[in-house]
Design a protein around this motif. Structure first.
Motif, PDB file in Angstrom:
ATOM      1  N   ASP A 291      54.395  56.710  48.228  1.00 10.62           N
ATOM      2  CA  ASP A 291      53.591  56.386  49.600  1.00 10.62           C
ATOM      3  C   ASP A 291      52.606  55.199  49.330  1.00 10.62           C
ATOM      4  N   GLU A 292      52.320  55.082  48.191  1.00 10.52           N
ATOM      5  CA  GLU A 292      51.224  53.635  48.153  1.00 10.52           C
ATOM      6  C   GLU A 292      52.154  52.449  48.256  1.00 10.52           C
ATOM      7  N   ALA A 293      53.496  52.547  47.320  1.00  7.04           N
ATOM      8  CA  ALA A 293      54.275  51.508  47.329  1.00  7.04           C
ATOM      9  C   ALA A 293      54.699  51.180  48.930  1.00  7.04           C
ATOM     10  N   ASN A 294      55.145  52.118  49.696  1.00  2.00           N
ATOM     11  CA  ASN A 294      55.468  51.722  51.250  1.00  2.00           C
ATOM     12  C   ASN A 294      54.214  51.308  51.949  1.00  2.00           C
ATOM     13  N   LYS A 295      53.128  51.770  51.612  1.00  2.55           N
ATOM     14  CA  LYS A 295      51.881  51.163  52.394  1.00  2.55           C
ATOM     15  C   LYS A 295      51.863  49.661  52.201  1.00  2.55           C
ATOM     16  N   ILE A 296      51.673  49.329  50.715  1.00  2.00           N
ATOM     17  CA  ILE A 296      51.520  47.975  50.133  1.00  2.00           C
ATOM     18  C   ILE A 296      52.773  47.201  50.882  1.00  2.00           C
TER      19      ILE A 296
ATOM     20  N   GLY B 163      51.495  38.987  39.904  1.00  3.70           N
ATOM     21  CA  GLY B 163      52.704  39.620  39.920  1.00  3.70           C
ATOM     22  C   GLY B 163      53.673  38.897  39.270  1.00  3.70           C
ATOM     23  N   SER B 164      53.519  37.708  38.847  1.00  2.86           N
ATOM     24  CA  SER B 164      54.744  36.797  38.252  1.00  2.86           C
ATOM     25  C   SER B 164      55.145  37.184  37.045  1.00  2.86           C
ATOM     26  N   LEU B 165      56.416  37.436  36.882  1.00  5.04           N
ATOM     27  CA  LEU B 165      57.167  37.467  35.648  1.00  5.04           C
ATOM     28  C   LEU B 165      57.902  36.535  34.925  1.00  5.04           C
ATOM     29  N   GLY B 166      57.729  35.285  35.680  1.00  3.25           N
ATOM     30  CA  GLY B 166      58.225  34.173  35.140  1.00  3.25           C
ATOM     31  C   GLY B 166      59.789  34.181  35.311  1.00  3.25           C
ATOM     32  N   LYS B 167      60.424  33.441  34.269  1.00  5.37           N
ATOM     33  CA  LYS B 167      61.821  33.400  34.318  1.00  5.37           C
ATOM     34  C   LYS B 167      62.398  34.391  33.144  1.00  5.37           C
TER      35      LYS B 167
ATOM     36  N   GLU C  28      53.070  42.644  57.102  1.00  6.44           N
ATOM     37  CA  GLU C  28      52.176  42.317  58.216  1.00  6.44           C
ATOM     38  C   GLU C  28      51.317  41.060  57.988  1.00  6.44           C
ATOM     39  N   GLY C  29      51.566  40.540  56.906  1.00  7.66           N
ATOM     40  CA  GLY C  29      50.923  39.146  56.561  1.00  7.66           C
ATOM     41  C   GLY C  29      50.069  39.136  55.372  1.00  7.66           C
ATOM     42  N   LEU C  30      50.199  40.102  54.322  1.00  4.67           N
ATOM     43  CA  LEU C  30      49.172  40.113  53.224  1.00  4.67           C
ATOM     44  C   LEU C  30      50.102  39.260  52.140  1.00  4.67           C
ATOM     45  N   GLU C  31      49.746  38.246  51.564  1.00  2.00           N
ATOM     46  CA  GLU C  31      50.233  37.495  50.358  1.00  2.00           C
ATOM     47  C   GLU C  31      50.554  38.389  49.228  1.00  2.00           C
TER      48      GLU C  31
END
Length: 248
Positions: free
Chosen positions: A127-132, A159-163, A138-141
């Motif tokens: 549910d939290e994943a869907n909310k995010i 959140g970057s995991l690089g290459k 809706e515009g949040l980076e």
């Protein structure tokens, strides 16, 4: 002894040299902080203390106690297993022709042809994943959402995991990556770690490296294969007269 390995102390006739201190230093996680005149004295004092403790233990015949004897036997058994393995492996010979042949046969798989660049947000609850995901739509980076919500250490980098090459991530994560195009964000993807929102930043085609570029890497892989074969062959040879019972 040379000046570089001078005598530092004696405990009941046991001599302690500079090399003993450096040996202790290399076995310590933060040993290099003692690599100075004062630090060497501190470590030497510790070796002295340990020798005093050892002398007391021997005097009290702690080495004859049942618990110690059992522990010593277990350590001895493990050392002997490792030594036996070493004796098997030292017989293995490997020449350049074998390494080159393995490269030619497997070069397409030695370096995956695709290199991914991606970011993700990890949470425990669907549910939290869907909310995010809704907030991002809706515009949040994405990077800001990662910093705000993700429970993965990559949150500090947005959140970057690089290459990374194909196949290094868990199966569910890889399938989530392959379900989206560059620039897109996946629906929640469930893995053993929780629920991921994955953003695919880029995909690169990677050229297969030349033999000279990865010869050492290939050598280690071939050596590992030959070691496994030698180990299994040795077991087949010696287990004939050993009774083994399995209860699983």
């Amino acid at each position: 002894m040379t000046e570089n390995n001078k005598l530092l102390a004696e405990v009941n006739g046991k001599k302690i040299y500079t090399q003993d201190v450096y040996k202790l230093m290399t076995n310590m996680e933060d040993g290099q902080r003692f690599n100075n005149e004062e630090g060497i004295k501190v470590l030497c004092d510790e070796i002295v203390n340990q020798e005093i403790l050892l002398k007391d233990a021997v005097d009290k015949k702690l080495d004859e106690e049942t618990d110690f004897v059992k522990e010593l036997e277990a350590v001895k058994d493990n050392m002997l297993k490792n030594y036996a393995m070493h004796k098997i492996f030292e017989e293995i010979k490997l020449d350049d022709s074998e390494i080159k042949a393995y490269y030619e046969k497997n070069k397409e798989n030695l370096n995956p042809p695709l290199l991914y660049e991606a970011s993700h947000i990890l949470v425990k609850d669907l549910d939290e994943a869907n909310k995010i995901k809704k907030e991002i739509d809706e515009g949040l980076e994405f990077s800001e959402a990662a910093k705000k919500y993700s429970i993965d250490p990559s949150k500090d980098n947005g959140g970057s995991l690089g290459k990374f090459p194909k196949g290094v991530m868990v199966k569910e994560f890889q399938e989530g990556l392959d379900s989206i195009e560059v620039g897109q964000i996946s629906d929640p993807v469930k893995s053993q770690f929780g629920y991921h929102l994955i953003k695919l930043e880029n995909i690169e085609n990677v050229e297969t490296p030349s033999y000279d570029e990865i010869k050492d890497q290939v050598k280690q892989r071939v050596l590992m294969i030959k070691r496994q074969e030698a180990y299994l062959n040795k077991l087949d040879e010696i287990k004939k007269d050993i009774e083994v019972k399995k209860y699983y």
